[in-house]
Design a protein around this motif. Structure first.
Motif, PDB file in Angstrom:
ATOM      1  N   VAL A  37       0.840  -1.197   0.000  1.00 52.93           N
ATOM      2  CA  VAL A  37       0.000   0.000   0.000  1.00 52.93           C
ATOM      3  C   VAL A  37       0.875   1.247   0.000  1.00 52.93           C
ATOM      4  O   VAL A  37       0.682   2.162  -0.797  1.00 52.93           O
ATOM      5  N   ALA A  38       1.863   1.241   0.910  1.00 55.24           N
ATOM      6  CA  ALA A  38       2.758   2.405   1.003  1.00 55.24           C
ATOM      7  C   ALA A  38       3.508   2.613  -0.312  1.00 55.24           C
ATOM      8  O   ALA A  38       3.678   3.742  -0.773  1.00 55.24           O
ATOM      9  N   GLU A  39       3.944   1.501  -0.900  1.00 56.09           N
ATOM     10  CA  GLU A  39       4.684   1.609  -2.167  1.00 56.09           C
ATOM     11  C   GLU A  39       3.799   2.173  -3.264  1.00 56.09           C
ATOM     12  O   GLU A  39       4.225   2.990  -4.087  1.00 56.09           O
ATOM     13  N   GLY A  40       2.543   1.708  -3.297  1.00 55.15           N
ATOM     14  CA  GLY A  40       1.638   2.202  -4.325  1.00 55.15           C
ATOM     15  C   GLY A  40       1.387   3.700  -4.186  1.00 55.15           C
ATOM     16  O   GLY A  40       1.397   4.453  -5.168  1.00 55.15           O
ATOM     17  N   ASN A  89       8.404  -2.185  -5.203  1.00 49.94           N
ATOM     18  CA  ASN A  89       8.860  -3.549  -4.896  1.00 49.94           C
ATOM     19  C   ASN A  89       7.740  -4.568  -5.016  1.00 49.94           C
ATOM     20  O   ASN A  89       7.808  -5.635  -4.445  1.00 49.94           O
ATOM     21  N   PHE A  90       6.697  -4.259  -5.766  1.00 50.27           N
ATOM     22  CA  PHE A  90       5.667  -5.267  -6.015  1.00 50.27           C
ATOM     23  C   PHE A  90       5.446  -5.398  -7.512  1.00 50.27           C
ATOM     24  O   PHE A  90       5.766  -4.505  -8.289  1.00 50.27           O
ATOM     25  N   VAL A  91       4.903  -6.562  -7.932  1.00 51.36           N
ATOM     26  CA  VAL A  91       4.659  -6.735  -9.368  1.00 51.36           C
ATOM     27  C   VAL A  91       3.381  -6.005  -9.747  1.00 51.36           C
ATOM     28  O   VAL A  91       2.493  -5.808  -8.932  1.00 51.36           O
ATOM     29  N   PHE A  92       3.266  -5.685 -11.011  1.00 52.13           N
ATOM     30  CA  PHE A  92       2.158  -4.854 -11.481  1.00 52.13           C
ATOM     31  C   PHE A  92       0.802  -5.445 -11.122  1.00 52.13           C
ATOM     32  O   PHE A  92      -0.173  -4.724 -10.937  1.00 52.13           O
ATOM     33  N   ALA A  93       0.729  -6.797 -11.059  1.00 50.12           N
ATOM     34  CA  ALA A  93      -0.577  -7.440 -10.862  1.00 50.12           C
ATOM     35  C   ALA A  93      -0.959  -7.542  -9.397  1.00 50.12           C
ATOM     36  O   ALA A  93      -2.015  -8.057  -9.066  1.00 50.12           O
TER      37      ALA A  93
END
Lengths: 410, 293, 327
Positions: free
Chosen positions: A57-60, A317-321
């Motif tokens: 969430v923070a990354e987004g 640090n997360f994948v697009f999906a």
């Protein structure tokens, strides 16, 4: 030091000290965290530890904010364009650390507001403090919206009661005599979901024949699923975290049981299905309020394409999906929108804006879903969901958008 | 009746996972007299390295082979950097250092690869076979088979080879082993290297079921410790048996003891471990030790 | 004898000085964090008694801490008892719980006890959820805030700090009294060699149980203070890793040192945040390396380091004044 000098020196030090303290407290009366060119926003979330997946969430949010800053910042109502400065802290989802982080961000970093605070007990833990200090806590990542700081906070993702009602509606329409087994997360999330589900199926032919609890600490779910299967149910509802939810999806197929399976959107993202085996996931039903993003290629949809660009630029640090990251991005967009729309650069004005959202668009929300709140009567920005079914390769929409606008209870 | 058997079988499947970690723990203990609380996380780290190699295009068997070599080196490095300096220090210091390793490896995994869970390719074919109405997963059966073979091999190493004897001597009494010509340091190093390798095998076996994540082994730690205690800390095959026993008893307890339910089922292994400790402290398959005053 | 009295007096005076000066240099938020560190330190004090002096490896101190916190919360939230008044009850209930945990300890050796207590620590959050009607389950329980007296009305953090410090002082006093008394000597005797101790007439059962009871009472006291400081508790704050963190605090500070308990409490409260602030992603890596580094460089913990330092500075001929060194 000569004795004669000691006294005046002490007095001078005391005076300087008092002055410094006095200055600091005086400044606290003005709105902290906002200058002519920047506005400081704080995020606390589990960036490490067992539930670090929620840290997406923070990354987004960061990706969306960095995109806004790249364009010069947010233009606010007083004519100034300000860049958003994010302060991000790790709390490992421990409410005590969340409180400590929030205190540090408010008192030391002097943030203007908080955004995307994750998990219900964590938001409850900071409730008293933010009410006292009147710090806005906007767009919490929590499926339970009515907590203990109603004047300072607002949620974002649909309440889990909304998802439960959508599942119940589907069953009532398509499998009116369903015998349901529920695997539920032993937290607020699961409890809210079950309460709403039970309420929604009241009086219909749909019955719950067994429920089993699970926590995010459980290494496997064999025990619970074996019991659920033995209950004779022909429908399985999964409201659990990604690891346990994924294992449950795999179990229902591998064990030969293959009930009609409805999975919360927490645990139904495509990467999870890949991990458990796409064949095992065939037929599962889930809800979503975000546009399905299945490929890193651009699709022509402006919101999705922008999202893909922004997360690549921010090197998230997360994948697009990853749907949690997508939620974070959407939250960031709501934040940017709120900062741009508030009538003055003050905390009170921000709260006024988020409590009275008039049908805002959001790049990742499904067409037809808009953010909507009303002070005093509607604290749920998103109250609509679309059901999807997985056909072995991708998610296919089932039925129309279910809109529960204005009807969500707590 | 079928339900009972199915519950036992699912207990065995979970127990196999516990056995995997227990085997690595027992090996380190037997070879170096240290309980490595960070064993699980070291194993996870090695599994991630393997995963990364396969992601870069290497075939699975090659990735695993390189991964095994890397984990051996990792074990030796961990010993030389963190454990060797504390050989003379009180045991609490080593406990803290292994806890430090626990935090270190989990943190490194999160730092390098993020917290999302990732799919890990399975060494065994997907699917299951049926014995009557009871379904057994191919991967569970395969895991158990590999573990039993490994445990037997380790047991034989310790019992019948000179190397095994030297390692046991080095772990049991460092000072006197030197006197009889055992290169204590080398034995301890080898012990840590081997244990790291076994740990990685354990991680590779369970990762397809549990999904690769930084905290994959964390919830298992207690179960691994309990399994090793129940089976006996000086018996590799005992570790396997202990793990299965813990898994089955937990599964039965969760389903048949209403008071517990699935959420409190961890009480069963706690009580089981306690029971074994009070009745036969060296573990069901352990052997008596004599303590010096 | 005189040396010990002088050293104790110096330590106490030094401690009081530092404690008195801290509020002047720290912001309200930082002082609050120090108070939280003190609540952990009280639990660590208990563990030092149990582990450092009695040699019992207990990995469930976090559970006993949590029990104390919940007793305080339940008494306050459900029965309206004043927060400070709940503390003796928190200590008492935790002491009882500690005795229950200690009973198996009578028959178990170090590693075995560690494993069983670790299991208890892992089971505790589930138990809290299971007893939801008492504990508030996942939603947790709120605790009334501690109202400061008139003259400190502007500075609630200072008031909380003083309250925490007071409790810690009581805890330290108890530990000191235990150590210099017969019980303390019995504890150390049975740690060094239980067979010999028994042969010399030490009642092992009584000694071990006493150690558990007092250690748990202190853990409960710390937990109660923790609950008051936070104003809200939920099972999420008392997971199994908390017990491990408390052990880390004990050993980093110096497991046979009263001052070490406070150093340990500060370590586990502040260092993770500092390392996280240095670098978000690397934070835990740095914390782990710091932890390992301290263990490699300072075997007796930071307190042991300070001991050696002061011994070197004062050129004392016999620096081994600290009761019960860990070697």
């Amino acid at each position: 030091m000569r004795p004669g000098l000691r006294m005046p020196k002490m007095l001078l030090t005391a005076a300087v000290f008092a002055l410094a303290v006095g200055t600091v407290s005086a400044r606290a009366d003005q709105t902290p965290g906002i200058t002519d060119s920047t506005v400081k926003i704080g995020i606390t979330g589990p960036l490490t530890g067992p539930v670090a997946v929620v840290g997406a969430v923070a990354e987004g949010i960061r990706a969306r904010v960095e995109a806004a800053n790249a364009k010069g910042g947010v233009k606010m109502s007083d004519g100034k364009t300000r860049k958003i400065e994010l302060v991000i802290k790790d709390d490992m989802l421990d409410p005590q650390r969340t409180l400590a982080n929030v205190r540090e961000m408010v008192e030391q970093d002097k943030v203007f507001a908080l955004v995307g605070t994750a998990a219900t007990p964590n938001n409850v833990a900071i409730g008293r403090y933010i009410e006292q200090r009147k710090v806005p806590n906007v767009f919490m990542y929590s499926g339970v919206h009515k907590l203990n700081a109603p004047h300072e906070e607002i949620g974002f993702v649909p309440a889990f009661s909304t998802e439960a009602t959508s599942f119940a509606t589907y069953l009532k329409n398509n499998k009116p005599a369903a015998k349901v087994a529920i695997l539920y997360l032993n937290t607020e999330t699961g409890e809210t979901f079950m309460k709403a589900f039970d309420k929604a199926i009241e009086g219909s032919g749909v019955k719950v024949v067994d429920r089993q609890p699970v926590t995010s600490q459980d290494p496997t779910v064999e025990t619970q699923l074996t019991a659920l299967k033995a209950s004779g149910a022909d429908t399985l509802v999964i409201i659990a975290a990604p690891q346990q939810g994924g294992e449950a999806i795999r179990f229902q197929a591998e064990s030969g049981w293959k009930p009609l399976t409805l999975v919360t959107n927490l645990s139904s993202a495509y990467p999870i299905l890949q991990a458990v085996g796409l064949d095992n996931a065939k037929g599962i039903i889930t809800s979503n309020f975000l546009k399905p993003i299945v490929s890193p290629e651009k699709t022509g949809d402006a919101g999705i394409d922008q999202y893909l660009d922004d997360i690549a630029a921010a090197k998230v640090n997360f994948v697009f999906a990853n749907t949690i990251g997508q939620v974070g991005y959407a939250t960031g967009d709501a934040l940017v929108e709120a900062l741009g729309q508030m009538k003055e650069p003050t905390r009170a004005a921000l709260l006024e804006t988020v409590f009275n959202i008039q049908k805002w668009d959001n790049p990742l929300l499904l067409d037809g879903i808009k953010l909507n709140t009303k002070a005093g009567s509607d604290i749920f920005p998103i109250e609509a969901l679309q059901l999807y079914q997985f056909d072995g390769q991708k998610y296919v929409p089932v039925g129309k958008l279910l809109d529960f606008e204005g009807t969500t209870e707590e | 009746m079928t339900l009972f058997v199915q519950i036992v079988v699912s207990g065995l499947a979970t127990g196999a996972i516990y056995s995997a970690l227990a085997l690595a723990l027992v090996l380190i203990f037997r070879a170096t007299n240290v309980v490595n609380f960070g064993q699980g996380e070291m194993a996870t780290f090695s599994a991630y390295c393997t995963w990364q190699l396969s992601l870069w295009g290497l075939p699975l068997w090659l990735s695993i082979a390189i991964g095994l070599i890397c984990s051996f080196v990792l074990g030796i490095l961990a010993f030389r950097l963190f454990v060797r300096p504390l050989l003379e220090a009180p045991v609490e210091a080593t406990v803290v250092v292994t806890l430090g390793m626990f935090v270190l490896f989990q943190a490194m995994v999160t730092w390098l690869w993020g917290a999302e869970q990732k799919p890990f390719p399975s060494l065994f074919p997907d699917g299951s076979f049926s014995l009557g109405d009871v379904r057994i997963l191919a991967s569970s059966a395969g895991t158990l088979l590999v573990l039993v073979v490994l445990a037997a091999a380790i047991g034989c190493l310790f019992a019948f080879t000179r190397l095994g004897l030297s390692m046991r001597a080095a772990a049991f009494d460092r000072v006197r082993s030197v006197l009889v010509g055992v290169n204590v340091e080398r034995m301890l190093m080898l012990g840590w290297g081997f244990a790291a390798v076994i740990g990685m095998v354990a991680a590779v076996l369970v990762a397809p079921r549990l999904f690769l994540s930084p905290t994959m082994m964390t919830p298992i730690l207690f179960y691994g410790l309990a399994a090793a205690t129940v089976g006996g800390w000086d018996s590799p095959l005992g570790a396997i048996a202990g793990g299965l026993l813990v898994g089955v008893s937990e599964s039965l307890g969760a389903n048949y003891i209403g008071l517990l339910g699935a959420d409190m089922r961890i009480a069963v292994p706690i009580v089981l471990t306690l029971f074994v400790l009070l009745v036969k402290p060296v573990g069901l398959f352990g052997s008596q030790k004599v303590t010096k005053l | 004898m005189r040396n010990t009295v002088v050293r104790t007096a110096t330590t106490i005076v030094g401690f009081i000085l530092v404690a008195a000066l801290l509020p002047a240099f720290l912001s309200g938020f930082q002082l609050q964090q120090v108070s939280v560190a003190i609540s952990y330190a009280i639990a660590i004090l208990g563990l030092n008694l149990l582990m450092g002096f009695a040699g019992q490896i207990c990995l469930a101190q976090g559970t006993l801490f949590g029990i104390g916190a919940y007793v305080t919360a339940i008494l306050n939230a459900t029965y309206g008892v004043h927060p400070l008044a709940t503390l003796p009850a928190a200590a008492a209930v935790s002491a009882l719980a500690g005795l229950v945990v200690g009973l198996p300890a009578l028959r178990l050796q170090g590693l075995q006890l560690a494993i069983i207590t670790f299991g208890v620590a892992a089971a505790f959050p589930q138990l809290l959820l299971k007893l939801g009607s008492w504990t508030g389950g996942v939603s947790g329980l709120p605790i009334d805030s501690l109202e400061p007296p008139e003259f400190l009305a502007d500075n609630p953090e200072l008031w909380l700090y003083l309250a925490s410090l007071g409790c810690a002082g009581v805890a330290a006093l108890i530990v000191r009294l235990v150590l210099v008394g017969d019980v303390g000597r019995a504890l150390q005797a049975q740690r060094d060699s239980s067979q010999i101790a028994e042969a010399l007439g030490v009642n092992l059962t009584k000694t071990k149980l006493w150690a558990f009871a007092i250690s748990s009472a202190l853990a409960g006291l710390g937990g109660g203070v923790f609950a008051i400081l936070n104003g809200f508790i939920s099972p999420q704050s008392f997971l199994a890793p908390l017990s491990i963190t408390i052990v880390i605090g004990s050993i980093v500070g110096g497991s046979t040192s009263i001052v070490g308990a406070f150093i340990g409490g500060l370590f586990i409260t502040f260092v993770p945040t500092w390392t996280s602030n240095i670098n978000l992603a690397l934070g835990n890596v740095i914390y782990a390396l710091a932890l390992i580094g301290i263990m490699l460089l300072a075997r007796g913990g930071v307190a042991g380091l300070l001991d050696r330092l002061t011994a070197a500075l004062t050129l004392r001929s016999n620096p081994n004044g600290k009761a019960g060194s860990t070697s």
